[in-house]
Design an enzyme around this catalytic site. Structure first.
Site, short mmCIF file in Angstrom:
data_model
loop_
_atom_site.label_atom_id
_atom_site.label_comp_id
_atom_site.label_asym_id
_atom_site.label_seq_id
_atom_site.Cartn_x
_atom_site.Cartn_y
_atom_site.Cartn_z
N GLU A 139 0.84 -1.21 0.00
CA GLU A 139 0.00 0.00 0.00
C GLU A 139 0.87 1.26 0.00
OE1 GLU A 139 -3.32 -0.23 2.77
OE2 GLU A 139 -4.13 -1.96 1.70
N GLU A 180 -4.90 -8.87 -0.51
CA GLU A 180 -5.75 -8.54 0.65
C GLU A 180 -7.20 -8.49 0.18
OE1 GLU A 180 -4.55 -5.39 3.33
OE2 GLU A 180 -2.43 -5.84 2.97
O1 AHR Z 1 -5.40 -6.06 6.75
C1 AHR Z 1 -5.36 -4.89 7.49
C2 AHR Z 1 -4.68 -3.76 6.74
O2 AHR Z 1 -5.44 -3.39 5.65
C3 AHR Z 1 -3.33 -4.05 6.16
O3 AHR Z 1 -2.29 -3.94 7.07
C4 AHR Z 1 -3.21 -3.00 5.11
O4 AHR Z 1 -2.36 -3.37 4.05
C5 AHR Z 1 -4.63 -2.73 4.69
O5 AHR Z 1 -4.95 -1.39 4.66
#
Ligand code: AHR
Length: 483
Positions: free
Chosen positions: A173, A295
Protein backbone atom coordinates in the site's frame (compact mmCIF):
# COMPACT_ATOMS: atom_id res chain seq x y z
CA UNK A 1 -34.94 -24.06 -12.76
CA UNK A 2 -31.37 -22.87 -13.42
CA UNK A 3 -29.64 -24.89 -16.15
CA UNK A 4 -25.90 -25.12 -16.58
CA UNK A 5 -24.43 -26.94 -19.56
CA UNK A 6 -21.01 -28.38 -18.78
CA UNK A 7 -18.52 -29.26 -21.51
CA UNK A 8 -15.75 -31.05 -19.68
CA UNK A 9 -13.37 -31.08 -22.64
CA UNK A 10 -13.62 -27.35 -23.20
CA UNK A 11 -10.93 -26.27 -20.76
CA UNK A 12 -10.67 -22.67 -19.63
CA UNK A 13 -7.34 -22.62 -17.85
CA UNK A 14 -5.90 -23.72 -14.56
CA UNK A 15 -7.04 -22.43 -11.19
CA UNK A 16 -3.83 -21.67 -9.31
CA UNK A 17 -3.75 -23.16 -5.83
CA UNK A 18 -2.19 -19.88 -4.69
CA UNK A 19 -5.65 -18.29 -4.94
CA UNK A 20 -6.24 -20.07 -1.61
CA UNK A 21 -3.41 -18.15 0.07
CA UNK A 22 -3.55 -16.66 3.55
CA UNK A 23 -2.32 -13.38 4.99
CA UNK A 24 -0.78 -13.21 8.48
CA UNK A 25 0.24 -9.80 9.79
CA UNK A 26 1.68 -8.64 13.08
CA UNK A 27 -1.72 -7.20 13.94
CA UNK A 28 -3.78 -7.79 17.05
CA UNK A 29 -3.81 -11.47 18.00
CA UNK A 30 -3.00 -12.91 14.59
CA UNK A 31 0.65 -13.83 15.17
CA UNK A 32 0.90 -13.59 18.96
CA UNK A 33 -1.70 -15.90 20.55
CA UNK A 34 -3.13 -16.95 17.19
CA UNK A 35 -0.03 -18.64 15.83
CA UNK A 36 2.85 -18.08 18.23
CA UNK A 37 2.56 -19.03 21.89
CA UNK A 38 6.23 -19.69 22.60
CA UNK A 39 7.90 -22.97 23.45
CA UNK A 40 7.21 -22.56 27.19
CA UNK A 41 3.45 -22.18 26.76
CA UNK A 42 1.01 -24.68 28.24
CA UNK A 43 -0.86 -24.56 24.96
CA UNK A 44 0.36 -27.55 22.96
CA UNK A 45 2.97 -26.31 20.51
CA UNK A 46 5.91 -27.38 18.40
CA UNK A 47 8.79 -24.93 18.55
CA UNK A 48 6.45 -22.24 19.89
CA UNK A 49 3.75 -22.61 17.20
CA UNK A 50 0.36 -23.80 18.39
CA UNK A 51 -0.55 -27.23 17.10
CA UNK A 52 -4.32 -26.91 16.94
CA UNK A 53 -3.98 -24.00 14.50
CA UNK A 54 -1.35 -25.80 12.41
CA UNK A 55 -3.50 -28.94 12.15
CA UNK A 56 -6.54 -26.91 11.10
CA UNK A 57 -4.55 -25.04 8.44
CA UNK A 58 -3.00 -28.23 7.10
CA UNK A 59 -6.47 -29.71 6.64
CA UNK A 60 -7.48 -26.95 4.20
CA UNK A 61 -4.18 -27.22 2.30
CA UNK A 62 -2.96 -23.66 2.75
CA UNK A 63 -0.61 -23.16 -0.21
CA UNK A 64 1.09 -19.89 0.74
CA UNK A 65 1.24 -17.42 3.63
CA UNK A 66 1.94 -13.70 3.20
CA UNK A 67 3.93 -12.10 6.05
CA UNK A 68 4.75 -9.81 7.99
CA UNK A 69 2.16 -7.27 6.70
CA UNK A 70 0.26 -5.22 5.54
CA UNK A 71 1.02 -1.82 6.93
CA UNK A 72 3.32 -3.48 9.44
CA UNK A 73 5.63 -4.56 6.60
CA UNK A 74 6.70 -1.00 5.81
CA UNK A 75 7.80 -0.46 9.40
CA UNK A 76 9.37 -3.86 9.89
CA UNK A 77 13.12 -4.07 10.21
CA UNK A 78 13.91 -7.73 9.84
CA UNK A 79 17.13 -7.65 11.84
CA UNK A 80 15.03 -6.84 14.92
CA UNK A 81 13.54 -10.32 14.61
CA UNK A 82 16.59 -12.61 14.45
CA UNK A 83 19.09 -13.90 17.01
CA UNK A 84 18.50 -15.01 20.61
CA UNK A 85 14.82 -14.40 21.38
CA UNK A 86 15.32 -12.54 24.66
CA UNK A 87 17.82 -10.16 23.09
CA UNK A 88 15.57 -9.05 20.25
CA UNK A 89 14.52 -5.42 19.94
CA UNK A 90 11.29 -4.42 21.62
CA UNK A 91 9.42 -1.96 19.45
CA UNK A 92 6.00 -0.31 19.25
CA UNK A 93 3.49 -1.55 16.69
CA UNK A 94 2.34 1.94 15.76
CA UNK A 95 -0.22 0.92 13.16
CA UNK A 96 -2.02 -1.63 15.20
CA UNK A 97 -2.98 -0.56 18.69
CA UNK A 98 0.38 0.91 19.73
CA UNK A 99 1.22 -2.31 21.52
CA UNK A 100 4.65 -3.68 22.33
CA UNK A 101 6.14 -5.94 19.70
CA UNK A 102 8.87 -8.10 21.19
CA UNK A 103 9.92 -9.62 17.87
CA UNK A 104 9.82 -13.16 19.25
CA UNK A 105 8.23 -14.19 15.99
CA UNK A 106 10.70 -13.30 13.24
CA UNK A 107 12.09 -14.73 10.03
CA UNK A 108 13.13 -18.12 11.50
CA UNK A 109 9.77 -18.59 13.21
CA UNK A 110 7.87 -17.66 10.05
CA UNK A 111 9.67 -20.32 8.02
CA UNK A 112 9.04 -22.80 10.81
CA UNK A 113 5.31 -21.99 10.54
CA UNK A 114 5.45 -22.53 6.77
CA UNK A 115 7.26 -25.84 7.27
CA UNK A 116 4.69 -27.09 9.77
CA UNK A 117 1.70 -26.01 7.68
CA UNK A 118 3.25 -27.17 4.39
CA UNK A 119 2.82 -23.71 2.88
CA UNK A 120 5.15 -21.63 0.73
CA UNK A 121 6.44 -18.22 1.78
CA UNK A 122 5.34 -14.83 0.50
CA UNK A 123 7.55 -12.20 2.16
CA UNK A 124 6.56 -8.55 1.97
CA UNK A 125 9.56 -6.20 2.04
CA UNK A 126 9.81 -2.70 3.49
CA UNK A 127 9.98 0.19 1.02
CA UNK A 128 8.20 2.83 3.14
CA UNK A 129 10.81 3.10 5.91
CA UNK A 130 13.45 0.60 4.87
CA UNK A 131 16.54 0.95 2.75
CA UNK A 132 17.47 -0.82 -0.45
CA UNK A 133 20.40 -2.38 1.42
CA UNK A 134 18.10 -3.71 4.14
CA UNK A 135 15.85 -5.37 1.57
CA UNK A 136 18.81 -6.76 -0.36
CA UNK A 137 20.30 -8.21 2.80
CA UNK A 138 17.04 -9.85 3.87
CA UNK A 139 16.79 -11.69 0.55
CA UNK A 140 20.45 -12.70 0.88
CA UNK A 141 19.87 -13.85 4.48
CA UNK A 142 16.93 -16.03 3.50
CA UNK A 143 18.02 -17.50 0.21
CA UNK A 144 21.84 -17.43 -0.21
CA UNK A 145 23.30 -20.91 -0.20
CA UNK A 146 26.98 -19.99 -0.62
CA UNK A 147 29.28 -17.97 1.58
CA UNK A 148 28.31 -14.37 2.17
CA UNK A 149 27.92 -12.03 5.14
CA UNK A 150 24.19 -12.66 5.43
CA UNK A 151 24.31 -16.44 4.91
CA UNK A 152 27.01 -16.50 7.61
CA UNK A 153 24.72 -14.59 9.96
CA UNK A 154 21.85 -16.99 9.21
CA UNK A 155 24.07 -19.96 9.99
CA UNK A 156 25.20 -18.34 13.24
CA UNK A 157 21.50 -18.10 14.11
CA UNK A 158 21.05 -21.82 13.63
CA UNK A 159 19.80 -22.17 10.06
CA UNK A 160 22.28 -23.82 7.75
CA UNK A 161 20.18 -24.34 4.64
CA UNK A 162 18.63 -21.38 2.85
CA UNK A 163 14.85 -21.22 2.82
CA UNK A 164 12.69 -21.10 -0.25
CA UNK A 165 11.06 -17.72 -0.81
CA UNK A 166 8.52 -18.19 -3.59
CA UNK A 167 7.04 -14.66 -3.62
CA UNK A 168 8.50 -11.30 -2.62
CA UNK A 169 6.44 -8.09 -2.36
CA UNK A 170 8.24 -4.77 -2.81
CA UNK A 171 6.31 -2.51 -0.43
CA UNK A 172 2.67 -2.61 0.68
CA UNK A 173 0.00 0.00 0.00
CA UNK A 174 2.68 2.47 -1.04
CA UNK A 175 -0.19 4.83 -1.95
CA UNK A 176 -1.24 4.87 1.75
CA UNK A 177 0.27 3.44 4.93
CA UNK A 178 3.35 2.37 2.94
CA UNK A 179 4.51 5.92 2.24
CA UNK A 180 1.66 7.97 0.69
CA UNK A 181 3.43 7.97 -2.65
CA UNK A 182 2.26 9.00 -6.08
CA UNK A 183 2.32 6.24 -8.70
CA UNK A 184 5.08 7.83 -10.81
CA UNK A 185 7.35 8.06 -7.78
CA UNK A 186 6.58 4.53 -6.58
CA UNK A 187 7.10 3.11 -10.09
CA UNK A 188 10.67 4.44 -10.07
CA UNK A 189 11.24 3.28 -6.49
CA UNK A 190 9.90 -0.15 -7.40
CA UNK A 191 12.33 -0.40 -10.34
CA UNK A 192 15.19 0.52 -8.03
CA UNK A 193 14.33 -1.69 -5.04
CA UNK A 194 13.51 -4.77 -7.10
CA UNK A 195 16.94 -4.55 -8.76
CA UNK A 196 18.47 -5.59 -5.45
CA UNK A 197 15.99 -8.37 -4.78
CA UNK A 198 18.64 -10.75 -6.06
CA UNK A 199 18.11 -14.17 -7.47
CA UNK A 200 20.40 -16.44 -5.42
CA UNK A 201 18.61 -19.69 -6.19
CA UNK A 202 17.73 -21.65 -9.31
CA UNK A 203 14.02 -21.43 -8.53
CA UNK A 204 12.81 -18.04 -9.70
CA UNK A 205 11.73 -15.49 -7.14
CA UNK A 206 8.35 -14.00 -8.11
CA UNK A 207 8.48 -10.23 -7.57
CA UNK A 208 5.29 -8.36 -6.76
CA UNK A 209 4.85 -4.61 -7.17
CA UNK A 210 2.42 -2.67 -5.03
CA UNK A 211 -0.71 -2.23 -7.08
CA UNK A 212 -3.82 -0.12 -6.70
CA UNK A 213 -6.27 0.44 -3.94
CA UNK A 214 -9.68 -0.77 -5.17
CA UNK A 215 -10.57 1.20 -8.30
CA UNK A 216 -7.51 3.42 -8.66
CA UNK A 217 -7.14 2.66 -12.36
CA UNK A 218 -4.60 5.44 -12.84
CA UNK A 219 -2.23 3.73 -10.39
CA UNK A 220 -2.49 0.50 -12.39
CA UNK A 221 -1.88 2.29 -15.67
CA UNK A 222 1.17 4.21 -14.45
CA UNK A 223 2.73 1.13 -12.84
CA UNK A 224 2.19 -1.12 -15.84
CA UNK A 225 3.42 1.54 -18.25
CA UNK A 226 6.61 2.25 -16.33
CA UNK A 227 7.53 -0.96 -14.57
CA UNK A 228 5.78 -4.01 -16.10
CA UNK A 229 9.00 -5.64 -17.43
CA UNK A 230 10.45 -5.59 -13.92
CA UNK A 231 7.60 -7.38 -12.17
CA UNK A 232 6.00 -10.84 -12.14
CA UNK A 233 2.87 -9.70 -10.35
CA UNK A 234 1.09 -6.58 -9.18
CA UNK A 235 -1.18 -6.47 -6.15
CA UNK A 236 -4.78 -5.34 -5.72
CA UNK A 237 -6.54 -4.72 -2.39
CA UNK A 238 -10.30 -4.69 -2.03
CA UNK A 239 -12.24 -5.27 1.19
CA UNK A 240 -15.99 -5.84 1.32
CA UNK A 241 -17.73 -3.20 3.45
CA UNK A 242 -21.34 -3.20 4.57
CA UNK A 243 -21.64 0.58 4.43
CA UNK A 244 -20.85 2.92 1.55
CA UNK A 245 -19.79 5.49 4.13
CA UNK A 246 -17.00 3.14 5.12
CA UNK A 247 -17.88 3.10 8.77
CA UNK A 248 -17.44 -0.46 9.94
CA UNK A 249 -20.73 -2.26 10.57
CA UNK A 250 -21.36 -5.02 13.13
CA UNK A 251 -20.45 -8.61 12.32
CA UNK A 252 -23.41 -9.95 14.34
CA UNK A 253 -26.99 -8.71 14.74
CA UNK A 254 -26.92 -6.68 11.53
CA UNK A 255 -30.05 -5.64 9.57
CA UNK A 256 -31.12 -7.39 6.38
CA UNK A 257 -29.97 -4.52 4.15
CA UNK A 258 -26.40 -5.14 5.38
CA UNK A 259 -26.56 -8.77 4.30
CA UNK A 260 -26.96 -7.45 0.77
CA UNK A 261 -24.72 -4.38 0.99
CA UNK A 262 -21.78 -6.49 2.14
CA UNK A 263 -22.40 -9.01 -0.64
CA UNK A 264 -22.71 -6.23 -3.23
CA UNK A 265 -19.41 -4.79 -2.06
CA UNK A 266 -17.74 -8.21 -2.39
CA UNK A 267 -19.24 -8.71 -5.86
CA UNK A 268 -17.49 -5.55 -7.00
CA UNK A 269 -14.34 -7.69 -7.17
CA UNK A 270 -15.49 -8.97 -10.56
CA UNK A 271 -15.64 -5.48 -12.08
CA UNK A 272 -12.35 -4.48 -10.45
CA UNK A 273 -10.49 -7.48 -11.84
CA UNK A 274 -12.07 -7.02 -15.26
CA UNK A 275 -11.13 -3.35 -15.50
CA UNK A 276 -7.65 -3.70 -14.03
CA UNK A 277 -7.00 -6.66 -16.35
CA UNK A 278 -8.04 -4.58 -19.34
CA UNK A 279 -5.40 -2.01 -18.40
CA UNK A 280 -2.83 -4.74 -17.83
CA UNK A 281 -3.67 -6.22 -21.26
CA UNK A 282 -2.52 -2.97 -22.90
CA UNK A 283 1.01 -3.46 -21.63
CA UNK A 284 1.05 -7.22 -21.14
CA UNK A 285 -1.22 -8.85 -23.74
CA UNK A 286 0.28 -12.30 -23.07
CA UNK A 287 -0.83 -12.12 -19.43
CA UNK A 288 2.65 -12.78 -18.09
CA UNK A 289 2.14 -10.45 -15.12
CA UNK A 290 -0.20 -11.83 -12.48
CA UNK A 291 -2.84 -9.84 -10.66
CA UNK A 292 -2.25 -10.69 -7.01
CA UNK A 293 -5.23 -9.95 -4.78
CA UNK A 294 -3.16 -10.15 -1.64
CA UNK A 295 -5.75 -8.54 0.65
CA UNK A 296 -9.47 -9.30 0.43
CA UNK A 297 -12.36 -10.24 2.68
CA UNK A 298 -15.03 -8.60 4.80
CA UNK A 299 -14.00 -5.69 7.04
CA UNK A 300 -16.54 -5.24 9.82
CA UNK A 301 -16.69 -3.61 13.26
CA UNK A 302 -14.50 -5.06 15.98
CA UNK A 303 -16.23 -7.21 18.58
CA UNK A 304 -17.53 -5.03 21.44
CA UNK A 305 -15.01 -4.66 24.23
CA UNK A 306 -11.97 -5.58 22.12
CA UNK A 307 -9.06 -3.29 21.19
CA UNK A 308 -10.16 -1.24 18.13
CA UNK A 309 -6.60 -1.52 16.79
CA UNK A 310 -6.78 -5.32 16.77
CA UNK A 311 -9.50 -5.70 14.10
CA UNK A 312 -10.99 -8.77 15.78
CA UNK A 313 -14.39 -9.53 14.21
CA UNK A 314 -16.82 -12.45 14.33
CA UNK A 315 -17.51 -14.49 11.24
CA UNK A 316 -20.95 -15.70 10.11
CA UNK A 317 -22.74 -17.54 7.35
CA UNK A 318 -22.68 -14.15 5.56
CA UNK A 319 -18.87 -14.40 5.50
CA UNK A 320 -19.23 -17.89 4.05
CA UNK A 321 -21.19 -16.30 1.18
CA UNK A 322 -18.44 -13.67 0.71
CA UNK A 323 -15.74 -16.36 0.62
CA UNK A 324 -17.62 -18.55 -1.84
CA UNK A 325 -18.64 -15.89 -4.32
CA UNK A 326 -15.22 -14.21 -4.23
CA UNK A 327 -13.41 -17.49 -4.87
CA UNK A 328 -15.82 -18.08 -7.76
CA UNK A 329 -14.82 -14.67 -9.16
CA UNK A 330 -11.11 -15.49 -8.82
CA UNK A 331 -11.65 -18.81 -10.61
CA UNK A 332 -13.40 -17.05 -13.47
CA UNK A 333 -10.38 -14.77 -13.87
CA UNK A 334 -7.86 -17.57 -13.39
CA UNK A 335 -5.82 -16.42 -16.38
CA UNK A 336 -4.90 -13.16 -14.62
CA UNK A 337 -5.36 -13.87 -10.93
CA UNK A 338 -2.29 -15.90 -10.03
CA UNK A 339 -2.57 -15.54 -6.24
CA UNK A 340 -4.93 -14.18 -3.58
CA UNK A 341 -4.50 -13.94 0.19
CA UNK A 342 -7.55 -13.56 2.39
CA UNK A 343 -7.20 -11.12 5.29
CA UNK A 344 -6.39 -12.57 7.69
CA UNK A 345 -5.56 -16.11 8.80
CA UNK A 346 -6.30 -16.03 12.56
CA UNK A 347 -8.19 -13.59 14.83
CA UNK A 348 -8.21 -10.62 12.38
CA UNK A 349 -10.88 -9.51 9.86
CA UNK A 350 -12.35 -12.43 7.83
CA UNK A 351 -10.37 -15.10 9.65
CA UNK A 352 -10.27 -18.86 9.19
CA UNK A 353 -9.73 -19.42 12.88
CA UNK A 354 -10.53 -17.65 16.17
CA UNK A 355 -8.69 -18.40 19.40
CA UNK A 356 -9.23 -17.62 23.05
CA UNK A 357 -6.48 -18.88 25.32
CA UNK A 358 -6.09 -22.58 24.67
CA UNK A 359 -9.39 -22.79 22.75
CA UNK A 360 -9.77 -22.58 19.01
CA UNK A 361 -12.77 -22.48 16.68
CA UNK A 362 -13.08 -22.76 12.92
CA UNK A 363 -15.20 -20.09 11.25
CA UNK A 364 -17.81 -20.50 8.48
CA UNK A 365 -15.15 -19.07 6.13
CA UNK A 366 -12.80 -21.89 7.12
CA UNK A 367 -15.44 -24.42 6.12
CA UNK A 368 -15.82 -22.83 2.68
CA UNK A 369 -12.05 -23.07 2.13
CA UNK A 370 -12.35 -26.71 3.18
CA UNK A 371 -15.26 -27.31 0.77
CA UNK A 372 -13.42 -25.62 -2.08
CA UNK A 373 -10.05 -27.33 -1.77
CA UNK A 374 -10.71 -29.59 -4.79
CA UNK A 375 -10.56 -26.49 -6.97
CA UNK A 376 -6.89 -25.93 -6.09
CA UNK A 377 -4.82 -26.55 -9.25
CA UNK A 378 -7.91 -27.90 -11.00
CA UNK A 379 -8.87 -27.13 -14.60
CA UNK A 380 -11.73 -24.71 -15.02
CA UNK A 381 -14.22 -26.13 -17.52
CA UNK A 382 -16.82 -24.51 -19.71
CA UNK A 383 -20.03 -24.27 -17.69
CA UNK A 384 -22.53 -22.11 -19.44
CA UNK A 385 -25.90 -21.16 -18.07
CA UNK A 386 -28.21 -18.45 -16.88
CA UNK A 387 -28.66 -18.65 -13.13
CA UNK A 388 -30.67 -16.60 -10.69
CA UNK A 389 -29.25 -13.32 -9.41
CA UNK A 390 -28.39 -14.84 -6.04
CA UNK A 391 -26.49 -17.86 -7.34
CA UNK A 392 -22.79 -17.98 -8.11
CA UNK A 393 -20.81 -21.07 -9.16
CA UNK A 394 -17.61 -22.71 -10.40
CA UNK A 395 -17.16 -26.00 -12.23
CA UNK A 396 -13.70 -27.55 -12.45
CA UNK A 397 -12.14 -30.97 -12.92
CA UNK A 398 -9.15 -32.71 -11.42
CA UNK A 399 -8.04 -36.34 -11.21
CA UNK A 400 -11.22 -37.69 -12.83
CA UNK A 401 -13.57 -35.78 -10.52
CA UNK A 402 -15.73 -32.84 -11.52
CA UNK A 403 -16.32 -30.41 -8.65
CA UNK A 404 -19.20 -27.96 -8.96
CA UNK A 405 -19.46 -25.41 -6.16
CA UNK A 406 -22.39 -23.08 -5.60
CA UNK A 407 -23.37 -20.23 -3.39
CA UNK A 408 -27.02 -19.26 -2.96
CA UNK A 409 -27.16 -16.04 -1.00
CA UNK A 410 -30.92 -15.59 -1.12
CA UNK A 411 -32.30 -15.19 2.39
CA UNK A 412 -35.59 -16.86 1.56
CA UNK A 413 -35.53 -18.89 -1.65
CA UNK A 414 -34.08 -22.27 -2.52
CA UNK A 415 -32.60 -22.48 -6.02
CA UNK A 416 -32.73 -25.61 -8.14
CA UNK A 417 -29.82 -26.03 -10.53
CA UNK A 418 -29.51 -28.68 -13.21
CA UNK A 419 -25.97 -29.50 -14.33
CA UNK A 420 -26.04 -31.16 -17.71
CA UNK A 421 -22.83 -32.82 -18.91
CA UNK A 422 -22.51 -32.55 -22.68
CA UNK A 423 -19.48 -34.73 -23.18
CA UNK A 424 -18.98 -36.84 -20.11
CA UNK A 425 -20.78 -39.51 -18.19
CA UNK A 426 -21.62 -38.99 -14.54
CA UNK A 427 -20.37 -41.65 -12.14
CA UNK A 428 -20.75 -41.65 -8.39
CA UNK A 429 -21.94 -38.29 -7.02
CA UNK A 430 -21.53 -36.97 -3.47
CA UNK A 431 -22.03 -33.50 -2.01
CA UNK A 432 -21.41 -31.45 1.09
CA UNK A 433 -22.16 -27.93 2.16
CA UNK A 434 -22.25 -25.15 4.73
CA UNK A 435 -25.71 -23.87 5.71
CA UNK A 436 -27.30 -21.06 7.65
CA UNK A 437 -30.79 -20.68 9.06
CA UNK A 438 -30.42 -17.04 10.10
CA UNK A 439 -28.22 -14.27 8.75
CA UNK A 440 -25.68 -14.16 11.55
CA UNK A 441 -25.30 -17.85 12.32
CA UNK A 442 -21.76 -18.30 13.58
CA UNK A 443 -19.51 -20.42 15.72
CA UNK A 444 -18.65 -19.41 19.26
CA UNK A 445 -16.46 -20.92 21.94
CA UNK A 446 -19.66 -22.17 23.60
CA UNK A 447 -21.05 -23.59 20.35
CA UNK A 448 -18.10 -24.22 18.04
CA UNK A 449 -19.90 -26.40 15.47
CA UNK A 450 -23.05 -24.32 14.87
CA UNK A 451 -21.91 -23.74 11.28
CA UNK A 452 -19.81 -26.60 9.94
CA UNK A 453 -19.34 -28.64 6.81
CA UNK A 454 -22.08 -31.27 6.47
CA UNK A 455 -22.95 -34.05 4.06
CA UNK A 456 -25.63 -32.92 1.59
CA UNK A 457 -28.15 -35.18 -0.09
CA UNK A 458 -30.69 -32.92 -1.76
CA UNK A 459 -29.66 -33.84 -5.31
CA UNK A 460 -30.63 -36.43 -7.89
CA UNK A 461 -28.81 -37.99 -10.82
CA UNK A 462 -30.50 -38.89 -14.08
CA UNK A 463 -28.22 -40.01 -16.89
CA UNK A 464 -25.81 -37.17 -17.45
CA UNK A 465 -27.79 -34.68 -15.42
CA UNK A 466 -27.35 -33.78 -11.79
CA UNK A 467 -30.11 -31.67 -10.23
CA UNK A 468 -29.31 -29.92 -6.96
CA UNK A 469 -31.59 -27.90 -4.72
CA UNK A 470 -29.57 -25.22 -2.97
CA UNK A 471 -31.19 -24.00 0.25
CA UNK A 472 -31.14 -20.26 0.95
CA UNK A 473 -27.93 -19.10 2.67
CA UNK A 474 -25.91 -22.09 1.50
CA UNK A 475 -22.60 -23.03 -0.05
CA UNK A 476 -22.59 -26.48 -1.64
CA UNK A 477 -19.92 -28.51 -3.44
CA UNK A 478 -20.93 -31.46 -5.60
CA UNK A 479 -18.30 -34.04 -6.56
CA UNK A 480 -19.04 -36.22 -9.59
CA UNK A 481 -16.69 -38.96 -10.63
CA UNK A 482 -16.29 -39.14 -14.38
CA UNK A 483 -17.37 -42.47 -15.83
O1 AHR B 1 -5.40 -6.06 6.75
C1 AHR B 1 -5.36 -4.89 7.49
C2 AHR B 1 -4.68 -3.76 6.74
O2 AHR B 1 -5.44 -3.39 5.65
C3 AHR B 1 -3.33 -4.05 6.16
O3 AHR B 1 -2.29 -3.94 7.07
C4 AHR B 1 -3.21 -3.00 5.11
O4 AHR B 1 -2.36 -3.37 4.05
C5 AHR B 1 -4.63 -2.73 4.69
O5 AHR B 1 -4.95 -1.39 4.66
Amino acid sequence: MNKIQVTLNREKGKISRYIYGQFAEHLGRCIYEGVWVGADSEIPNVNGIRQDVVEALKAIKVPVIRWPGGCFADEYHWKDGIGPTEERATIVNTHWGGVTENNHFGTHEFFELCRQVGAEAYINGNVGSGTVQEMQEWVEYMTMDGISPMSKLRRENGQDEPWKVRFFGVGNESWGCGGNMRPEYYADLYRRYQTYVRQYTKEPLYKIACGPNIDDYNWMDVLMKNAAPFMDGISLHHYALASVWEDKRPALGFPEKEWFSLIDSALKMDELITRHSTIMDKYDPDKRVGLIVDEWGSWLAVEPGTNPGFLYQQNTIRDAMIASLTLNIFHKHAERVQMANIAQMVNVLQAMILTEGAEMIKTPTYHVFDLYKNHQDATLVDADGAVSGTTSYTVSKKDGVMTASFCNYSLTDAETVMLSLVDGAVGEVTAEGVFGSKMDDHNSFENPEAVAKQAFTDFSVDGNEVTITLPPMSVVSVYAKEN
